[in-house]
Write an enzyme that holds these catalytic residues in place. Structure first.
Site, PDB file in Angstrom:
ATOM      1  CD  GLU A 163      45.150  44.360  88.316  1.00 13.36           C
ATOM      2  OE1 GLU A 163      45.966  44.242  89.238  1.00 13.36           O
ATOM      3  OE2 GLU A 163      43.922  44.245  88.477  1.00 13.36           O
ATOM      4  CG  ASP A 185      40.413  40.385  91.099  1.00 10.99           C
ATOM      5  OD1 ASP A 185      41.082  39.575  91.748  1.00 10.99           O
ATOM      6  OD2 ASP A 185      40.734  41.575  90.926  1.00 10.99           O
ATOM      7  CD  GLU A 195      41.473  42.923  96.604  1.00  8.54           C
ATOM      8  OE1 GLU A 195      42.219  41.951  96.398  1.00  8.54           O
ATOM      9  OE2 GLU A 195      41.387  43.894  95.833  1.00  8.54           O
TER      10      GLU A 195
END
Ligand code: BDP
Length: 722
Positions: free
Chosen positions: A310, A384, A412
């Site tokens: 990323e 993820d 998240e």
């Protein structure tokens, strides 16, 4: 307050035996609530009457402090503690080195194999008298034993089946904070970072000590205090001094500090022309930096690194491998006993390969090439931190490398700060999964704890959900996820039920019907979230960027950051074909799994659309069509949240008002957001299925276009920033 009101509160309190005044949650599971049951009170007083804590060291001091706190809270008066042995002692705490009655051959035998962190709780005989003892080889073991004992007492239980002997199954039990130096927390939903960098190193916030206590009480022994999207500046001399002050506050609690290392730090901090890990000047820079850190923090834990992922810099920028990068850092910290946690969360939009497969492809060829003090840190699943993922295929595929699983405690993808989702079942699902490598029974837990390979190094990481909110985790039930992570890192054999019950007793009270009700809520919550967010193996269909709420329509930008890449819904069906006829990600698993999961008939429903693209009218094991099943599962998720709320309402007057009210309001939001997820996702998928919603479900309301606009330009925090 009016007299009548006061009287009512007192009456209710007396009647129910519960403290109904507000509790702000700051004390976590270390509340030491007054013991009301006379028999238990007598038992606790008997144990805490005169505690001898031997040893002149900072850990012995914090043990004494904890015992005093416990006595004050549970019995109303601080327990008497002394450092010197007295024959009036009701409890002895210490090590054979410091406490004569524990220095017997029998005790030394008992302590064999318990290492530095294990403990023994049982009786010792000294000059003809029996004493209860918490004994360990090192002070930190005595601290863990003390917390064990205090937990039992707080739970309203008694010490049964003595002696108790425990040794942690994992050696490095770490929290990973995604905290930035500007005090924002990436994916944090509980306020700002608790590290007050501006006032460090001089000002030691009392929170640091309470944080360390809380961690020690559940066995967490290391904390990476900075974000994986790292800022090189934390490695500057100015910040090392600040980090050293934190390490000093944590040290008595056996909690070591670790930092994230930005791979380009030599260039950014000191202007080196390169960060190439094979260039001698770069290696020297890291060795010098490690020396500088260890001079300030002799027990510094080591580095955690996110590289070539990323947008983060890494060895591949210089055509070097992950092993080259990890080994360079490992060499720098090795002389000091440090470790490197090198993350395997790597994937690139430039590679035209299913993202699921990329980490395995990049790492498995280097099995055996990492130095002994390197752990490769692997997320529980290959994508993820989704509400449900099959275990990562790297587990079992790198027998020559120490792998550490990484779990996300912060929610998240599981409702962020507003949803009650108890995560122990998610952690357990991964740990208990059978990799079949090299054969049946090779669970992820046995791989990562080293027992399968006879390896004595093991580690586990959990991305923290902690912030400046008064109750630490925002949602009052977020605390249970911090708690369960720690408990499982200590002993992954504990069940989700056991941990939930422990936590409830410590957090709300030991009344059996209260424990039963709250535990039912907690144990159903993860499955509820999977149902209303991503049933049947769907994944990565959340809103873009902030990840708050549904977003199955996300299709712009980097393909592997969109939702359409993952659900692949079209008029023919839905799901990601990862069998040999598709991306063949299944080929990365053991043949037993590949075989079972390749056939939709034998693939568990939970992972069906993770591995298969199936027609809307595919007949499920239940007899429903896929479309019907999908709709019913989404709807079941909403109903499960309504049930959680109904159950919660029944605990009114049995838990304090403040946490009762907060949780109720949050459950209302959760129920409303579960509907939002269900409606938005089903209206979106219906465009492809062209099929009606089953009659028995609550019919999804609203307008897809409105859902697609999103709720607000200002979603909850947790933004990315370094
Ligand atoms: C993703 C998060 C992102 C993290 C990344 C990681 O959205 O903020 O930086 O994981 O683990 O889930 O590195």
């Amino acid at each position: 307050m009016k007299a009548l009101q006061i009287l009512t509160i007192c009456l209710v309190t007396t009647l129910t035996g519960t403290n109904l005044r507000g509790e702000n949650g700051y004390r976590l599971w270390l509340r030491y609530a007054p013991v009301t049951d006379p028999q238990h009170k007598e038992y606790v007083s008997g144990i805490l009457e005169h505690v001898v804590i031997s040893g002149a060291n900072p850990t012995a001091e914090v043990i004494a402090e904890e015992i005093r706190k416990a006595g004050l809270g549970m019995l109303g008066s601080p327990a008497v503690c002394s450092g010197d042995f007295s024959d009036r002692a009701s409890l002895l705490i210490g090590t054979p080195k410091d406490c004569a009655p524990l220095a017997t051959e029998i005790m030394k035998k008992q302590l064999e194999g318990l290492g530095g962190e294990g403990f023994y709780i049982g009786h010792v005989s000294h000059r003809g008298t029996e004493y209860l003892a918490v004994a360990a080889n090192e002070p930190v073991g005595a601290l863990y034993g003390t917390f064990h004992l205090l937990r039992v007492l707080q739970e309203g239980s008694v010490l049964a089946d003595l002696p108790v002997k425990e040794v942690p199954r994992i050696r490095y039990r770490l929290l990973n904070h995604w905290d930035n130096l500007d005090r924002t927390v990436e994916r944090g939903y509980a306020g700002f970072s608790i590290w007050d960098w501006h006032k460090l190193p001089v000002y030691i916030d009392p929170r640091y000590v309470d944080y360390a206590r809380a961690n020690a009480s559940i066995g967490i022994n290391g904390t990476v205090i900075t974000n994986v999207n790292a800022n090189a500046y934390v490695l500057s001399s100015q910040y090392i001094e600040k980090v050293a002050a934190l390490a000093g506050a944590f040290r008595p609690y056996g909690l070591k500090v670790y930092l994230t290392a930005r791979f380009s730090a030599p260039v950014e901090l000191d202007g080196l022309p390169t960060a190439d890990p094979l260039v001698p000047e770069v290696r020297k820079w890291w060795a010098d930096k490690a020396n500088e850190i260890y001079t300030a923090i002799p027990d510094f834990g080591g580095f955690l690194v996110k590289a070539n992922s990323e947008g983060q810099p890494g060895p591949q920028n210089y055509d070097r491998t992950h092993a080259d990068g990890a080994n360079m850092l490992a060499e720098a910290v090795a002389p000091h006993g440090g470790i490197v946690m090198w993350r395997a969360f790597v994937y690139s939009a430039d590679i035209d390969v299913d993202r699921h497969k990329q980490a395995y492809d990049e790492f498995v060829p280097y099995d055996g090439e990492f130095r002994d003090n390197v752990f490769v840190q692997v997320k529980n699943g290959a994508i993820d931190f989704q509400p449900r993922e099959p275990f990562h295929p790297m587990f079992g595929a790198m027998p020559e490398t120490a792998l550490a699983p990484e779990f996300q405690i912060t929610q998240e993808y599981l409702g962020q700060g507003t949803h009650l989702v108890y995560l122990a079942p998610l952690f357990k699902e991964c740990l208990d999964a059978d990799t079949y490598r090299p054969g049946k029974g090779a669970t992820v837990a046995r791989i990562i704890d080293g027992s399968l390979y006879g390896r004595d190094r093991s580690a586990m990481a959990g991305v923290a959900n902690i912030g400046t909110d008064i109750n630490w985790t925002g949602h009052p039930f977020g605390q249970s996820n911090w708690y369960s992570y720690g408990r499982l890192a200590w002993d992954h054999q504990l069940s989700s039920e056991q941990i939930a019950e422990e936590w409830i007793r410590l957090t709300f009270g030991a009344d059996p019907s209260l424990v039963e009700t709250i535990s039912e809520i907690m144990l159903s919550s993860r499955e509820a979230a999977v149902n209303y967010m991503t049933p049947l193996g769907l994944h990565h269909i959340m809103a873009e960027g902030h990840h708050y709420g549904p977003g199955p329509w996300v299709s712009r930008g980097r393909p592997d950051w969109t939702s359409v890449y993952y659900h692949r819904a079209d008029s023919a069906g839905i799901g990601f074909d990862r069998t040999a006829s598709g991306s063949d990600a299944l080929g990365q698993y053991a043949p037993e799994i590949e075989k079972a999961y390749s056939d939709p008939e034998t693939c568990p429903d939970e992972y069906l659309l993770w591995f298969h693209h199936l027609p809307w009218d595919y007949t499920m094991k239940s007899g429903n069509t896929l479309w019907e099943e999908l709709c019913l599962r989404y709807d079941r998720g909403v109903k499960m949240v309504s049930r959680m709320m109904d159950r919660w309402i029944t605990v009114e007057n049995r838990v304090d008002r403040e946490r009762y009210g907060q949780t109720l309001m949050l459950l209302k939001i959760q129920e409303e957001e579960a509907r939002w997820w269900r409606n938005a996702c089903l209206l979106y998928f219906q465009q492809f299925s062209q099929m009606p919603f089953p009659e028995e479900m609550e019919q999804p309301e609203g307008d897809l276009q409105e859902y697609m606009k999103g709720r607000s330009p200002y979603p909850p925090s947790g933004r990315r920033r370094r």
